[in-house]
Design a protein around this motif. Structure first.
Motif, short mmCIF file in Angstrom:
data_model
loop_
_atom_site.label_atom_id
_atom_site.label_comp_id
_atom_site.label_asym_id
_atom_site.label_seq_id
_atom_site.Cartn_x
_atom_site.Cartn_y
_atom_site.Cartn_z
N ARG A 135 1.02 -1.33 0.41
CA ARG A 135 -0.01 -0.04 0.15
C ARG A 135 0.82 1.10 -0.21
N GLN A 136 2.09 1.16 -0.23
CA GLN A 136 2.95 2.28 -0.19
C GLN A 136 2.56 3.53 -1.49
N LYS A 137 1.95 3.07 -2.53
CA LYS A 137 1.63 4.08 -3.27
C LYS A 137 0.37 4.42 -3.29
N GLY A 138 -0.54 3.78 -2.31
CA GLY A 138 -1.78 4.40 -2.11
C GLY A 138 -2.08 5.53 -1.34
N PRO A 139 -3.19 5.96 -1.00
CA PRO A 139 -3.33 7.18 -0.20
C PRO A 139 -2.76 7.01 1.30
N ARG A 140 -2.32 8.18 1.75
CA ARG A 140 -1.58 8.20 3.18
C ARG A 140 -2.69 7.72 4.05
N HIS A 141 -3.58 8.18 4.11
CA HIS A 141 -4.51 7.71 5.26
C HIS A 141 -4.91 6.22 5.48
N ARG A 142 -4.71 5.68 4.29
CA ARG A 142 -5.27 4.27 4.24
C ARG A 142 -3.87 3.43 4.76
N LEU A 143 -2.70 4.07 4.44
CA LEU A 143 -1.48 3.25 5.00
C LEU A 143 -1.34 3.55 6.31
N ASN A 144 -1.79 4.47 6.98
CA ASN A 144 -1.59 4.83 8.48
C ASN A 144 -2.59 4.04 9.13
N LEU A 145 -3.92 3.96 8.58
CA LEU A 145 -4.96 3.07 9.13
C LEU A 145 -4.41 1.60 9.15
N LEU A 146 -3.61 1.08 8.19
CA LEU A 146 -3.27 -0.30 8.38
C LEU A 146 -2.07 -0.35 9.33
N PHE A 147 -1.31 0.66 9.61
CA PHE A 147 -0.26 0.34 10.62
C PHE A 147 -1.09 0.54 11.91
N GLU A 148 -1.89 1.39 11.95
CA GLU A 148 -2.68 1.42 13.39
C GLU A 148 -3.30 0.17 13.62
N ARG A 149 -4.01 -0.73 12.82
CA ARG A 149 -4.45 -1.99 12.96
C ARG A 149 -3.46 -2.94 13.49
N ALA A 150 -2.20 -2.71 12.72
CA ALA A 150 -1.21 -3.81 12.97
C ALA A 150 -0.71 -3.76 14.43
N LEU A 151 -0.48 -2.25 14.80
CA LEU A 151 -0.09 -2.09 16.05
C LEU A 151 -0.85 -2.43 17.15
N ARG A 152 -2.44 -2.45 16.91
CA ARG A 152 -3.36 -2.80 17.90
C ARG A 152 -3.23 -4.46 18.09
N GLU A 153 -2.68 -5.15 17.10
CA GLU A 153 -2.61 -6.73 17.38
C GLU A 153 -0.99 -6.75 18.01
N LEU A 154 -0.05 -5.87 17.49
CA LEU A 154 1.39 -6.04 17.92
C LEU A 154 1.99 -4.89 18.50
N PRO A 155 1.47 -4.48 19.50
CA PRO A 155 1.94 -3.17 20.18
C PRO A 155 3.38 -3.36 20.66
N GLY A 156 3.90 -4.26 20.73
CA GLY A 156 5.41 -4.33 21.11
C GLY A 156 6.28 -4.70 19.96
N SER A 157 5.84 -4.37 18.72
CA SER A 157 6.75 -4.82 17.51
C SER A 157 7.55 -3.57 17.32
N TYR A 158 8.86 -3.62 17.48
CA TYR A 158 9.89 -2.56 17.01
C TYR A 158 9.82 -2.19 15.50
N LYS A 159 9.70 -3.48 14.67
CA LYS A 159 9.62 -3.23 13.20
C LYS A 159 8.46 -2.59 12.57
N LEU A 160 7.26 -2.80 13.36
CA LEU A 160 6.15 -2.09 12.89
C LEU A 160 6.06 -0.78 13.35
N TRP A 161 6.57 -0.28 14.52
CA TRP A 161 6.72 1.14 14.90
C TRP A 161 7.64 1.95 14.31
#
Length: 587
Positions: free
Chosen positions: A48-74
């Motif tokens: 989703r790198q080439k997609g809209p920024r808000h959709r990319l941010n929303l995806l990262f928010e979903r990922a960090l909700r599942e894995l809040p301790g992941s250094y790579k995701l943060w």
């Protein structure tokens, strides 16, 4: 949609974003199967790198909700948020949103120095000084001390970036507790912001700390030189240290750089306005330095100082007009400068004599520099004969005594000249030739004043047998015990006896003259000069006979008959020479 996870902070699930592509559906299904796989979330975010920024941010928010301790995701999420606001005005609300994301990340990633570094750099770029400083302090408190070395370089770069010296000084003081070997960097910063007093104090501590090792490879002398330069150029701004005492302490520690240190001390007084103290320092320096290089440095600085004072005085007179007091002071300064330049050869000679006080040549040069000043010449000769050790002398030490006596003689003080030469005959010279030269000069002085009997008496006294005889080259005996074997003294005595002696000289008891090199035909013989005095006597004198055989190895002495006479030994009174038969009846 059961495959969609709502953003963090929402209690109930929401519908997945509309218009999902086929590729997105595949990633959603993969995430549904592996919701705790970091790799799946990262692949989805990459797609989703080439997609809209808000959709990319929303995806990262979903990922960090599942894995809040992941250094790579943060790390990836925060990097995306920083790139999204790059180039915008610092007052844009997007910056504050990005800052909020960093603060949320630090709740879980507070032990990760990279997150702190990126956040601090992000704040530095925004120009938020107070918030940045507090964030750096939070990072230092949160991270273990073993990772502080990663934070401090950026922190120091930040405090040097803004004209806030008080803040920077406090930060540097904290940093030096962790890394005291970086004190040179702190000193450089203090000098750059004009806080020279604290810079001098810190530099003095480094110089006195024998265990300190410079990170820049500077030696202790180089640090000392920087300290002296700081003290001498800014004496009015350095109040915590005694500049004079510190620089004078360096004179005893670094003896190979005396010229530069004396100049720094004088410069310190000059910049403080104490011109007379500076002049006293220069005078002390030219009287104590031991090398020509140091003397040249000090004297050039001294001359330049006097020239600058004269130039400043002339400008003052030109601006304010000529007044009697001003003109007198200007003339005084000019006379002082001329006297200084005239003293240079004498001061340089003093330096060379301090290097080697037994240099006879330099003492003679010093006398020449005092031409026309009899009192100074006498003092110089007196100091020279007292100082020069004949066994350490460079040159002929007897020359000083002879020149001293000649000075009195040239000025008509013959008794004083005799006193000087009499004292010279008692000096323990290293070689017999030196003492012989003194006796010969003594005799020649009497001859120049037509005291012929006194000259004979002096030379006879010189050749008299000592109480203890010694070999000519026996260095264990004083030269006075070996003088009676000096050919130079005997030769002069023989010349005087030839010219001034009586007919009874051959009958008078006399020491045995020295032997000349043996003749292969006749065996040991008298030295020709000494023999001449004995041959120039009448034919009827006892102990002599006419010899018809001419000896080509002996020169004919003026006043003698053409036939060379030889000694005949009918009695034991013939000077101890052995009589050996010869066809002519002579030996």
């Amino acid at each position: 949609c059961p495959h969609y996870h709502p953003p963090m902070g929402q209690d109930r699930p929401s519908l997945p974003p509309p218009s999902l592509t086929e590729e997105d559906v595949q990633h959603e299904e993969e995430i549904l199967r592996n919701p705790f796989s970091v790799r799946c979330w990262l692949r989805y975010a990459q797609a989703r790198q080439k997609g809209p920024r808000h959709r990319l941010n929303l995806l990262f928010e979903r990922a960090l909700r599942e894995l809040p301790g992941s250094y790579k995701l943060w790390y990836q999420y925060l990097r995306q948020r920083r790139q999204q606001v790059k180039g915008r005005c610092p007052t844009d609300p997007a910056y504050e949103e990005a800052n909020g994301c960093h603060e949320r990340a630090l709740v879980f990633m507070h032990k990760m120095p990279r997150i702190w570094l990126d956040y601090c750099q992000f704040l530095v770029d925004q120009g938020r000084i107070t918030r940045t400083r507090r964030t750096f302090d939070r990072a230092l408190r949160a991270l273990p001390i073993t990772q502080h070395h990663r934070i401090w370089p950026l922190y120091l770069q930040f405090v040097r970036r803004y004209p806030l010296p008080e803040t920077a000084v406090r930060v540097y003081r904290r940093y030096l507790k962790l890394s005291p070997e970086s004190a040179e960097e702190y000193v450089e910063y203090l000098r750059s912001v004009g806080r020279l007093d604290e810079a001098a104090v810190r530099l003095a501590r480094l110089v006195n700390d024998e265990r300190f090792v410079s990170k820049e490879g500077k030696s202790n002398y180089q640090l000392w030189q920087e300290l002296c330069e700081l003290l001498s150029q800014h004496p009015e701004r350095v109040r915590s240290l005694d500049a004079g005492a510190i620089i004078r302490g360096g004179l005893t520690r670094f003896t190979d750089q005396l010229g530069r240190l004396w100049g720094a001390l004088a410069d310190c007084y000059i910049r403080s306005g104490h011109f007379e103290k500076a002049r006293d320092v220069y005078e002390e320096a030219v009287q104590t330095v031991m090398t020509v290089r140091d003397f040249t440095q000090v004297f050039d600085s001294y001359a330049q100082f006097e020239e600058s004072v004269i130039a400043a005085k002339m400008e003052t007179v030109a601006e304010l007009g000529k007044e009697e007091d001003e003109e007198v002071e200007l003339e005084l300064r000019l006379a002082r400068f001329e006297q200084l330049m005239a003293r240079r050869p004498l001061l340089l000679n003093s330096v060379l004599l301090r290097q080697n006080p037994h240099n006879v040549h330099e003492w003679h040069k010093r006398v020449q520099l005092y031409q026309g000043r009899p009192e100074q010449i006498i003092n110089t000769y007196t100091e020279a004969v007292r100082t020069v050790d004949p066994f350490k002398a460079t040159g002929r030490p007897h020359g000083l005594w002879v020149a001293f006596a000649r000075f009195y003689e040239d000025n008509g003080q013959l008794d004083d000249a005799r006193t000087i030469l009499t004292k010279a005959t008692r000096v323990r010279f290293r070689q017999v030739e030196d003492l012989a030269a003194v006796w010969c000069e003594f005799g020649e002085m009497e001859l120049r004043h037509e005291n012929y009997d006194e000259a004979l008496r002096i030379l006879r006294k010189a050749t008299a047998l000592p109480a203890k005889r010694a070999e000519y080259f026996d260095s264990t005996e004083p030269v006075q015990n070996r003088l009676y074997k000096s050919l130079k003294v005997w030769s002069m005595l023989a010349d005087l006896e030839e010219s001034l002696g009586t007919f009874q000289v051959g009958d008078a008891p006399h020491p045995v003259p020295p032997l000349a090199p043996p003749n292969p035909l006749w065996g040991p013989s008298l030295h020709p000069a000494a023999l001449g005095a004995l041959l120039c006597t009448p034919m009827s004198s006892p102990g002599f006979c006419g010899c018809p055989l001419a000896l080509p190895t002996l020169p004919t002495t003026a006043g003698c008959p053409p036939t060379i006479l030889c000694l005949f030994a009918p009695t034991p009174s013939c000077y101890g020479w052995q009589h050996s038969p010869h066809p002519t009846g002579c030996t």
